[in-house]
Design a protein around this motif. Structure first.
Motif: not given
Ligand code: NAD
Length: 338
Positions: A126-127, A132, A152, A183, A187, A190, A264
């Motif tokens: 996810e990073q 993102n 989310d 995940h 996210r 992050y 995503r």
């Protein structure tokens, strides 16, 4: 990269292994040397697809001096023992998320990596996903203000019939929480740019007769007082059940605007419209995340710098997930110290 090419060995040639093979081929600084797999049919399929030798015993990969980095694309319960064996063999480790099933296992892996002087990079995809990264950059620029709330939601079919046995058993690291919850926690931490300090959650089995979870809802409180909710199901699979929301939808409400990330893949920001706010798409590039992760790891090795996904972050994600499971068991809010 200093001209050096790093040899990659892949342990476990299941569902995600192709992404690691492609990354080893395409990163520019690496090459695929060999793989290991205990299932003969999967070993044969991988060998013919990637023209690379596949052995049954992973220790042969660890003994090969041409292998510098090992990708651990293994069931979750094997991340720790095989990760520690990789560190003892002096191989840098690219372990798929989550780092391990518990904080204690993470601590042992981190200690092994540090004492043997190898990198321990957890594949927190996810990073590296373009929307993102773009959202985080927008937040860092100050343009949308400071994150206050995030939601989310990610609903998908569990796909029980196609899942390997380990995935239906929490004692082997199975269930949707460790697979996809990892995940979502990744996210959210992050994007909010903050560690989680407390959680209240349910992590339950509601749709299947299995020993692993398929449903989760969590409230995460961050260090700066901001908060997020996440909702996730691995829904029943019968025809017409009707949930399939690949990748989910995240809305981050910041002090000056909202951001929305869908599937995503796409990023939107709120702008003033005729009847209040409206969504405007923000163009983002497409990124092969596993290749980007492997490039980051090679950069970390070459420059002898901390892992781009730090071991502390990867451990924190496991700590938050464990706290959510404890909250579900006890019915209480759980403080997260790690
Ligand atoms: N980043 C992502 O988006 C993403 C997506 C899917 C999976 N994953 C992660 O990848 C990892 C693997 O998941 P998967 O879905 O590919 O699992 P999988 O069950 O499909 O594959 C694991 C493979 O490991 C093999 N294996 C088991 N024991 C072994 C041993 N001792 N030596 C060699 N091989 C062995 C199994 O036979 C199997 O083929 C997990 O950590 C998962 O969370 C990440």
């Amino acid at each position: 990269m200093g001209g050096r090419t790093f040899g990659v060995g892949i342990i476990g040639t299941g569902r995600i292994s192709g992404a690691h093979a492609r990354a080893a081929r395409e990163s520019g600084g690496t090459r695929l040397v060999m793989a290991s797999e205990v299932d003969q049919a999967r070993a044969d399929a991988f060998e013919s697809k990637w023209s690379c030798p596949v052995v049954a015993d992973y220790r042969e990969v660890f003994e090969n001096p041409d292998v510098d980095i090992v990708s651990l694309t293994l069931p979750h319960w094997l991340h720790e023992p095989i990760g520690i064996a990789a560190a003892e063999a002096g191989k840098h480790i690219f372990v798929e998320k989550p780092m391990a099933d518990s904080v204690e296992e993470c601590d042992r892996m981190i200690a092994a990596a540090r004492s043997h002087g190898v990198k321990l990079f957890t594949g927190h995809t996810e990073q590296f996903l373009a929307p993102n990264v773009a959202a985080r950059n927008l937040i860092a620029s100050g343009e949308v203000g400071t994150p206050v709330l995030a939601t989310d939601c990610w609903y998908k079919a569990f796909g029980v019939a196609a899942r390997p046995a380990w995935f239906l058993d929490r004692s082997k690291g199975g269930g949707m929480w460790l697979m996809n919850g990892a995940h979502m926690v990744d996210r959210l931490t992050y994007l909010m740019g903050q560690p989680v300090v407390s959680v209240k959650a349910i992590v339950q089995t509601r749709f299947h007769a299995i020993s692993a979870d398929d449903t989760a809802l969590a409230f995460l409180q961050f260090a700066d007082g901001s908060a997020a909710t996440l909702a996730h199901t691995g829904y029943k699979d019968h025809a017409g059940a009707g949930v399939d929301h690949i990748g989910g939808e995240i809305i981050i409400t910041c002090t000056e605007a909202q951001l929305k990330i869908v599937d995503r893949a796409r990023l939107y920001r709120s702008v003033a419209g005729d009847k209040g706010g409206m969504w405007q798409e923000v163009e983002v590039d497409r990124v092969d995340t596993t290749t980007a992760e492997l490039r980051a790891l090679v950069h970390n090795i070459v420059h002898d710098e901390p892992e781009t996904v730090s071991v502390e972050q990867a451990r924190h994600i496991v700590a938050v997930m464990a706290a959510c499971e404890e909250s579900s068991r006890t019915g209480r809010e759980i403080l997260v110290h790690a």
